[in-house]
Design an enzyme around this catalytic site. Structure first.
Site, PDB file in Angstrom:
ATOM      1  N   ASP A  61      -5.450  11.917  -9.420  1.00 60.14           N
ATOM      2  CA  ASP A  61      -4.880  11.114  -8.338  1.00 60.14           C
ATOM      3  C   ASP A  61      -5.919  11.156  -7.226  1.00 60.14           C
ATOM      4  OD1 ASP A  61      -3.584  10.121  -6.132  1.00 60.14           O
ATOM      5  OD2 ASP A  61      -1.732  11.236  -6.466  1.00 60.14           O
ATOM      6  N   SER A 145     -12.548  -5.706  -0.829  1.00 61.86           N
ATOM      7  CA  SER A 145     -11.775  -6.941  -1.018  1.00 61.86           C
ATOM      8  C   SER A 145     -12.254  -7.978  -0.010  1.00 61.86           C
ATOM      9  CB  SER A 145     -10.293  -6.647  -0.767  1.00 61.86           C
ATOM     10  OG  SER A 145      -9.563  -7.847  -0.606  1.00 61.86           O
ATOM     11  N   TYR A 158      -3.158  -2.674   4.091  1.00 57.44           N
ATOM     12  CA  TYR A 158      -4.064  -2.797   2.948  1.00 57.44           C
ATOM     13  C   TYR A 158      -5.414  -3.358   3.397  1.00 57.44           C
ATOM     14  CZ  TYR A 158      -6.233  -4.762  -1.226  1.00 57.44           C
ATOM     15  OH  TYR A 158      -7.145  -5.084  -2.209  1.00 57.44           O
ATOM     16  N   ALA A 160      -6.765  -3.245   6.227  1.00 57.83           N
ATOM     17  CA  ALA A 160      -7.480  -2.252   7.053  1.00 57.83           C
ATOM     18  C   ALA A 160      -8.211  -1.235   6.173  1.00 57.83           C
ATOM     19  CB  ALA A 160      -6.497  -1.542   7.984  1.00 57.83           C
ATOM     20  N   LYS A 162      -9.402  -1.820   3.254  1.00 57.88           N
ATOM     21  CA  LYS A 162     -10.522  -2.516   2.608  1.00 57.88           C
ATOM     22  C   LYS A 162     -11.663  -2.728   3.600  1.00 57.88           C
ATOM     23  CE  LYS A 162      -9.054  -1.992  -1.023  1.00 57.88           C
ATOM     24  NZ  LYS A 162      -9.721  -1.549  -2.243  1.00 57.88           N
TER      25      LYS A 162
END
Ligand SMILES: NC(=O)c1ccc[n+]([C@@H]2O[C@H](COP(=O)([O-])OP(=O)(O)OC[C@H]3O[C@@H](n4cnc5c(N)ncnc54)[C@H](OP(=O)(O)O)[C@@H]3O)[C@@H](O)[C@H]2O)c1
Length: 273
Positions: A61, A145, A158, A160, A162
């Site tokens: 993980d 992304s 999300y 932020a 990336k």
């Protein structure tokens, strides 16, 4: 000169699905030796069987720093070197920024950002000691992304993470230059993977169904990543025009906000009780 993929050791985080899995398949077909990690280790083992065996599968993980270190050290111990590390593991969720809890925010940074930096921290000392082969001692590939360059409504946290990955890569690229370690960021647009199903599942909020035909396939993105592993570049935008569109959008924030407001209203309407 292109780096030789045959026999190259590539460590990929998040190889149990989507882009990571497609990349593992593409690299294995070129003769690369792979170290794969994800939480669903049974999927990795199945993939290893499909690829003819011989690759290393580690349950990890990446939100756990000790797991990142264990994955990187196990790769170096097993194969004797790490030619490329692909920091791919990540997820998103559908929720407005103001409604995102502290715990959700911390969790997404732990996986997407710290999962990236913890693997890099463990890999750099190993790569730095390696011989220079085909111009580089090693390469770090960060799967960011297109959302890194423009925060998306309902995907603010999300986006932020990336953006953080892309900024870190820009600094890292210069810092690791003297070590002859290449750093490449990859900025995909919507890609057909489990990503959107996972993103909706995290919060129970929906986003408008996108015609899967307008998205890129994981295989297309993977094929392009293989090329930047062969010939390292600073950035890869798998859908090339998206790079210029986002640069242009930065010059016209008012128009871009209006376009994004349309997207925001669509998701908002879909989730009204
Ligand atoms: N799909 C898109 O439209 C798109 C666009 C731009 C960028 N990206 C980026 O591309 C990367 C790959 O996403 P994808 O589209 O391939 O999504 P996906 O199909 O959902 O695959 C995500 C992968 O990441 C792994 N992962 C997630 N959390 C993890 C954790 N804590 N520890 C270890 N592994 C973890 C998952 O494995 P387990 O669940 O088995 O752990 C899975 O292998 C992500 O970083 C994403 O942000 C995707």
């Amino acid at each position: 000169m292109a780096r030789r993929l045959h026999g190259m050791v590539v460590a990929i985080t998040g190889a149990s699905a989507g882009i990571g899995k497609a990349l593992a398949e593409a690299l294995a077909s070129k003769g690369a030796k792979l170290a794969l990690c994800a939480r669903r280790v049974e999927r990795l083992e199945e993939l290893n069987r499909q690829l003819g065996g011989g690759h290393l599968c580690i349950q990890a993980d990446v939100a756990n720093p000790a797991d990142c270190e264990r994955f990187i050290n196990a790769t170096a111990e097993h194969f004797g070197r790490i030619d490329a590390l692909v920091c791919n593991a990540g997820y998103g969720f559908v929720r407005t920024t103001a409604q995102t809890s502290h715990e959700e925010m911390a969790a997404i940074f732990a996986t997407n950002v710290f999962g990236t930096t913890d693997c890099i921290r463990a890999a750099v000392p190993i790569m730095s000691k390696q011989e220079i082969g085909d111009r580089y001692r090693g390469q770090i590939v960060i799967i960011s992304s297109a959302a890194a360059r423009r925060g998306l409504p309902f995907f603010g946290p999300y986006s932020a993470t990336k953006a953080a990955q892309m900024n870190l890569a820009e600094a890292l690229r210069v810092e690791l230059r003297p070590e002859k370690i290449a750093v490449t960021t990859v900025a995909p647009v919507g890609t057909n993977t489990e990503f959107f199903r996972v993103a909706e599942g995290k919060t129970g909020l929906k986003r408008p169904a996108t015609d899967t035909k307008v998205r890129q396939t994981a295989e297309t993105v993977a094929r392009k990543i293989v090329r930047v592993i062969e010939r390292p570049r600073r950035e890869l935008w798998p859908l090339r025009p998206s790079r210029w569109a986002l640069n242009l959008a930065a010059f016209f924030p008012g128009i871009t906000d209006r376009a994004m407001s349309y997207y925001f209203r669509q998701i908002d309407r879909l989730n009204r009780p």
